[in-house]
Design a protein around this motif. Sequence first.
Motif, short mmCIF file in Angstrom:
data_model
loop_
_atom_site.label_atom_id
_atom_site.label_comp_id
_atom_site.label_asym_id
_atom_site.label_seq_id
_atom_site.Cartn_x
_atom_site.Cartn_y
_atom_site.Cartn_z
N ALA A 1 -19.72 21.48 28.75
CA ALA A 1 -20.24 20.65 29.85
C ALA A 1 -19.71 19.23 29.75
CB ALA A 1 -21.77 20.66 29.82
N VAL A 2 -19.64 18.71 28.51
CA VAL A 2 -19.10 17.35 28.34
C VAL A 2 -17.65 17.31 28.81
CG1 VAL A 2 -18.40 15.61 26.64
CG2 VAL A 2 -20.67 16.70 26.47
N LEU A 3 -16.88 18.30 28.38
CA LEU A 3 -15.46 18.35 28.75
C LEU A 3 -15.31 18.40 30.27
CD1 LEU A 3 -12.60 18.50 27.67
CD2 LEU A 3 -12.87 20.96 27.35
N CYS A 4 -16.10 19.26 30.91
CA CYS A 4 -16.00 19.40 32.37
C CYS A 4 -16.46 18.14 33.10
CB CYS A 4 -16.82 20.60 32.85
SG CYS A 4 -16.09 22.14 32.32
N SER A 5 -17.46 17.45 32.51
CA SER A 5 -17.94 16.22 33.15
C SER A 5 -16.86 15.15 33.14
CB SER A 5 -19.18 15.70 32.44
OG SER A 5 -20.14 16.71 32.40
N VAL A 6 -16.16 15.08 32.00
CA VAL A 6 -15.06 14.11 31.92
C VAL A 6 -14.02 14.43 33.00
CG1 VAL A 6 -13.14 13.29 30.48
CG2 VAL A 6 -15.39 13.66 29.46
N LEU A 7 -13.73 15.73 33.16
CA LEU A 7 -12.75 16.13 34.17
C LEU A 7 -13.23 15.81 35.58
CD1 LEU A 7 -11.59 19.50 32.61
CD2 LEU A 7 -10.28 17.38 32.77
N SER A 8 -14.54 15.95 35.83
CA SER A 8 -15.08 15.62 37.15
C SER A 8 -14.90 14.14 37.45
CB SER A 8 -16.57 15.96 37.24
OG SER A 8 -16.73 17.35 37.14
N LEU A 9 -15.10 13.32 36.42
CA LEU A 9 -14.88 11.88 36.61
C LEU A 9 -13.42 11.61 36.97
CD1 LEU A 9 -16.97 10.33 33.68
CD2 LEU A 9 -17.48 10.28 36.13
N LEU A 10 -12.55 12.32 36.26
CA LEU A 10 -11.11 12.18 36.51
C LEU A 10 -10.79 12.59 37.95
CD1 LEU A 10 -8.37 11.60 35.03
CD2 LEU A 10 -8.19 14.07 34.74
N GLN A 11 -11.46 13.65 38.40
CA GLN A 11 -11.25 14.12 39.78
C GLN A 11 -11.62 13.02 40.78
OE1 GLN A 11 -13.83 17.33 41.00
NE2 GLN A 11 -13.23 17.10 43.14
N GLY A 12 -12.77 12.39 40.55
CA GLY A 12 -13.22 11.33 41.43
C GLY A 12 -12.19 10.21 41.51
N TRP A 13 -11.66 9.86 40.35
CA TRP A 13 -10.68 8.78 40.29
C TRP A 13 -9.41 9.17 41.05
CZ3 TRP A 13 -5.82 8.58 37.71
CH2 TRP A 13 -5.25 7.30 37.66
N LEU A 14 -8.95 10.40 40.83
CA LEU A 14 -7.74 10.88 41.50
C LEU A 14 -7.94 10.93 43.02
CD1 LEU A 14 -6.33 13.83 39.38
CD2 LEU A 14 -5.09 11.80 40.13
N GLU A 15 -9.14 11.37 43.43
CA GLU A 15 -9.42 11.44 44.87
C GLU A 15 -9.34 10.06 45.51
OE1 GLU A 15 -12.86 13.53 46.37
OE2 GLU A 15 -12.45 15.18 45.00
N ARG A 16 -9.91 9.09 44.80
CA ARG A 16 -9.86 7.73 45.35
C ARG A 16 -8.42 7.24 45.43
NH1 ARG A 16 -14.48 7.36 42.49
NH2 ARG A 16 -13.48 6.48 40.66
N ARG A 17 -7.65 7.58 44.40
CA ARG A 17 -6.25 7.14 44.37
C ARG A 17 -5.43 7.77 45.49
NH1 ARG A 17 -2.74 4.55 40.97
NH2 ARG A 17 -1.00 5.72 41.78
N THR A 18 -5.59 9.10 45.68
CA THR A 18 -4.74 9.77 46.66
C THR A 18 -5.20 9.53 48.09
OG1 THR A 18 -6.03 11.77 46.40
CG2 THR A 18 -3.96 11.66 45.17
N SER A 19 -6.42 9.02 48.28
CA SER A 19 -6.85 8.82 49.66
C SER A 19 -7.03 7.34 49.97
CB SER A 19 -8.14 9.59 49.94
OG SER A 19 -9.15 9.14 49.07
N ARG A 20 -6.38 6.50 49.17
CA ARG A 20 -6.41 5.06 49.45
C ARG A 20 -6.19 4.78 50.92
NH1 ARG A 20 -2.02 3.00 45.43
NH2 ARG A 20 -1.20 4.78 46.50
N TYR A 21 -5.17 5.46 51.47
CA TYR A 21 -4.74 5.16 52.84
C TYR A 21 -5.73 5.60 53.89
CZ TYR A 21 -3.17 10.03 52.94
OH TYR A 21 -3.09 11.40 52.88
N ALA A 22 -6.69 6.46 53.52
CA ALA A 22 -7.59 6.99 54.55
C ALA A 22 -9.01 6.46 54.40
CB ALA A 22 -7.59 8.50 54.50
N GLN A 23 -9.22 5.54 53.47
CA GLN A 23 -10.59 5.11 53.20
C GLN A 23 -11.17 4.22 54.29
OE1 GLN A 23 -10.47 3.51 49.28
NE2 GLN A 23 -11.30 5.35 48.38
N GLU A 24 -10.54 3.09 54.45
CA GLU A 24 -11.07 2.11 55.39
C GLU A 24 -10.77 2.51 56.82
OE1 GLU A 24 -10.14 -2.24 55.12
OE2 GLU A 24 -9.63 -1.50 53.12
N GLY A 25 -11.75 2.28 57.68
CA GLY A 25 -11.51 2.38 59.12
C GLY A 25 -11.01 3.74 59.57
N ASP A 26 -11.39 4.78 58.85
CA ASP A 26 -10.95 6.11 59.27
C ASP A 26 -11.50 6.43 60.65
OD1 ASP A 26 -9.29 8.05 58.50
OD2 ASP A 26 -10.59 8.98 57.01
N GLU A 27 -12.67 5.86 60.93
CA GLU A 27 -13.32 6.15 62.21
C GLU A 27 -12.89 5.16 63.29
OE1 GLU A 27 -15.70 8.76 61.83
OE2 GLU A 27 -14.82 8.78 59.82
#
Lengths: 234, 254
Positions: free
Chosen positions: A205-231
């Motif tokens: 569970a600890v290992l997977c939680s670390v990976l989930s955090l990493l996922q969140g970070w990667l998602e923010r990185r790859t969607s930089r361009y779509a964050q603001e003002g998407d609507e």
Amino acid sequence: MWEIIKTATPQIIAAGIRYTIPLTLLSFAGGIFLGVITALIKLVVPSGNPVKKGLIRILQGIAYFYVWLFRSTPLLVQLFIIFFGLPNLGIKLPAFTAAVITFSLNTGAYSSETIRAALLSVPSDQWDAAYSLGMTETSVLWRIIFPQAVRIALPPLSNEFIGLVKDTSLASSITIVEMFTVAQQIEAKNYEPLVMYMLVAALYAVLCSVLSLLQGWLERRTSRYAQEGDEAVD
Amino acid sequence: MKRLIKLEHVNKAYRQHQALDDVSVSFDDGQTTVIVGPSGSGKSTLLRTINLLTQPDSGTLSIDDLAVDFAKPISSAQKIAMRKKTGMVFQNWNLFPNLTVRGNIMEGPTVVLKQSKTEAAAHADELLKSVDLLETADRYPNQLSGGQQQRISICRALAMQPECLLLDEPTSALDPEMETQVLRVLLELAKQKQAMVVVTHNMVFARAVAERIVFVENGRIRYDGSSDGFFNATDERIRHFLAGISLSEGSSMA
């Protein structure tokens, strides 16, 4: 009980670093590689001369068969066939190699569908716009379509990655001394199944939680361009 | 005036529907031509044919010194060579959301024309300045309004230094204010003698930019001539079309 946890934890973590983590990373890399290739083969529209067309059709047949085969059979059985079965055909693989191959093939089959869906979800207008600039098909794919598809594929691929971390525990059945195997070995000596299996579960569970955090970070990185003002665009 | 683009006997059918019916038309260098016609008349298909985004069933296309026969397979090298001669602007601008504004404009010049990054960036900034959007260079398209994005997409097309700009309903998805911004850019380009072929529903826009009007209906060309001649035509079909447009003028057509 604390004494058991204190002595067992470092041993399980050591097995994680030595086997679970490398097994997961290598298998996932292999799986994504296979997944991208399989997705692209499935997406190609057969064209050109008859020989080329025929070749594409054969490759597509193989791709469909591969995905069907690995999605329709249990992972544990696949692992047994590759490690215990193939030696009968003269193919004898070390346990770790057999595990990486099996997990890669399995991940590849599932992720190919995720990747295919992500590629298809990029609007065809993007292809038109890039083609209109005179870009080649390969340039369009790598420079325009892939970066947008990655953003879409990331959450489901993270799911598969976290699933794979836990699936590597099956490797204990083909003699690999990963986290779960170590827990079993210790339990066989101290007869504390509840403590030992709860402990190893917690460490997964600890290992997977670390990976989930990493996922969140990667998602923010790859969607930089779509964050603001998407609507903001009507 | 130099003949730049020439389509001859072009046919395109989608199932039962004949989108282009034996169309022959040409476009001259330095001229702004507006293609008008009812929805589904084939005007967008005509424009996409010039950029080879749509491949007709038969006919020929020549742009400048290059030519293709649609009845034969067209190699990707041929397509790329021809596409480099024209620049395309889309109804929904189709900017690349994963690239910054400057990145969008540099993409063609760096990847296709193999310009250096510095050179392409300098040219991109120059183009952005000409449409008053230099301050948006480092932002992403999704953070901008439709009118801004459309002006940027015109810059992206111009960055390839095309012989002719093809615009497919460039203002249909914009509100009147943004429409004026885009119109102003196009009028400026017309003044600089940039060859343009514009497909539009917007008659105010057509009147303002057109030196020549091509009226398409049911995949055929019904009128090809001066803008004045079109708006004062006595032909019943044209009058009917213009009357229908003026009725719906002001209502949203996007």
